[in-house]
Design an enzyme around this catalytic site. Structure first.
Site, short mmCIF file in Angstrom:
data_model
loop_
_atom_site.label_atom_id
_atom_site.label_comp_id
_atom_site.label_asym_id
_atom_site.label_seq_id
_atom_site.Cartn_x
_atom_site.Cartn_y
_atom_site.Cartn_z
CG ASN A 41 -1.75 -1.23 1.37
OD1 ASN A 41 -1.50 -2.04 2.26
ND2 ASN A 41 -2.71 -1.41 0.49
CG HIS A 69 -4.01 -3.59 -2.33
ND1 HIS A 69 -5.02 -3.07 -3.10
CD2 HIS A 69 -4.57 -3.85 -1.12
CE1 HIS A 69 -6.14 -3.01 -2.38
NE2 HIS A 69 -5.88 -3.50 -1.18
#
Ligand SMILES: [Fe+2]
Ligand SMILES: [Fe+2]
Length: 284
Positions: A41, A69
């Site tokens: 992130n 992610h």
């Protein structure tokens, strides 16, 4: 003895700025031999870029792990094969760019790092993490007993199961993804250190690193919205693991909860938050 610092998910500029600013001091404070951070992130809360990868490595990070992610910044698809110290989850299908494991040399011997993604409540649902990690650990142990696994997952049960599954085979299993540090640090009977979740490196006056109001309103209204990275106080959370490098067994594990850089440096970071990449509706 090997001293390894493992830091949880870095959220946006506040998180990565704090990690970069504080790493040199933490390296001395804890006499660190090796530093692992989860960077999934690090770019505005969504993914990681090539530049951020290089910035973290230059700051002293040894290996960057990731999770669901990893592909949020599309440029990483072509970058990841150029930097083996940036890991994506191991249990993607064959042919996926990047790698899920690495062995690096230190002055005290080799250290292996494996990044695996759990499946419960996770998207995408990857290959069986137990089978994948078992194969990778067996292969790695022919080179070194010093192995750290980042178990990236939502549920405590699946991460504990992974830890127990690997007890006696790796030095430590540290969970990531929830951004909330757990208080269950322990050494299992076989000598594997474990922590269900390392927590995050990011703004604490937030919901998982994002500004409070938009996330709260999303739960209330169910309407789409932007979720900017929060500002304010930053903490660096993770675990410090000491390993007997001759056997690979963990000697100790303790939680780390360090402040970000000084208040003046933090306010400089806040000023940059608005130009972060557009956040998504996803969370961790
Ligand atoms: Fe995640
Ligand atoms: Fe995350």
């Amino acid at each position: 003895m090997l001293s390894v610092l493992f830091l949880g998910d870095i959220v946006g500029q506040p998180g990565r700025g704090a990690v970069i600013a504080r790493l040199p001091e933490l390296k001395t404070k804890y006499a660190l031999d090796f530093i692992i951070v989860n960077g999934e992130n690090a770019a505005g809360g969504r993914g990681i870029t090539g530049k951020i990868t290089i910035d973290l490595l230059r700051a002293g990070v040894s290996v960057i792990t990731s999770g669901d992610h990893i592909w949020d910044q599309k440029e990483i698809l072509s970058f990841i094969d150029t930097e083996p110290r940036l890991l994506r989850p191991l249990n993607y299908p064959d042919g996926t760019p990047g790698t899920g494991s690495i062995i690096l040399e230190t002055s005290k011997g080799k250290i292996g790092v494996i990044n695996v993604q759990a499946r419960t409540f996770m998207q995408p649902i990857l290959d069986n993490p137990f089978r994948a990690v078992q194969g990778a650990v067996t292969k790695m142990r022919s080179e070194t007993p010093n192995i750290i696994v980042d178990a990236h997952g939502e549920t405590t049960s699946e991460k504990i199961a992974l830890g127990r599954f690997l007890d006696g085979k790796v030095s430590a299993v540290i969970g990531t993804h929830t951004h909330v540090q757990t208080a269950d640090e322990q050494i299992f009977p076989g000598g594997t250190a474990f922590l269900c979740d390392a927590g995050m490196c990011g703004p604490v006056n937030s919901i998982l690193g994002r500004a409070v109001e938009p996330i709260m309103n999303r739960f209330i209204s169910n309407l789409p919205a932007s979720f900017p990275v929060a500002g304010g106080e930053v903490r660096l959370r993770g675990a410090l693991i000491e390993i007997d490098e001759m056997t690979g067994r963990a000697l100790s594990i303790r939680r780390v909860d360090e402040p970000g850089p000084s208040a003046s440096a933090a306010s400089d970071q806040e000023a940059k938050i608005d130009i972060e990449n557009a956040p998504s509706s996803e969370q961790t």
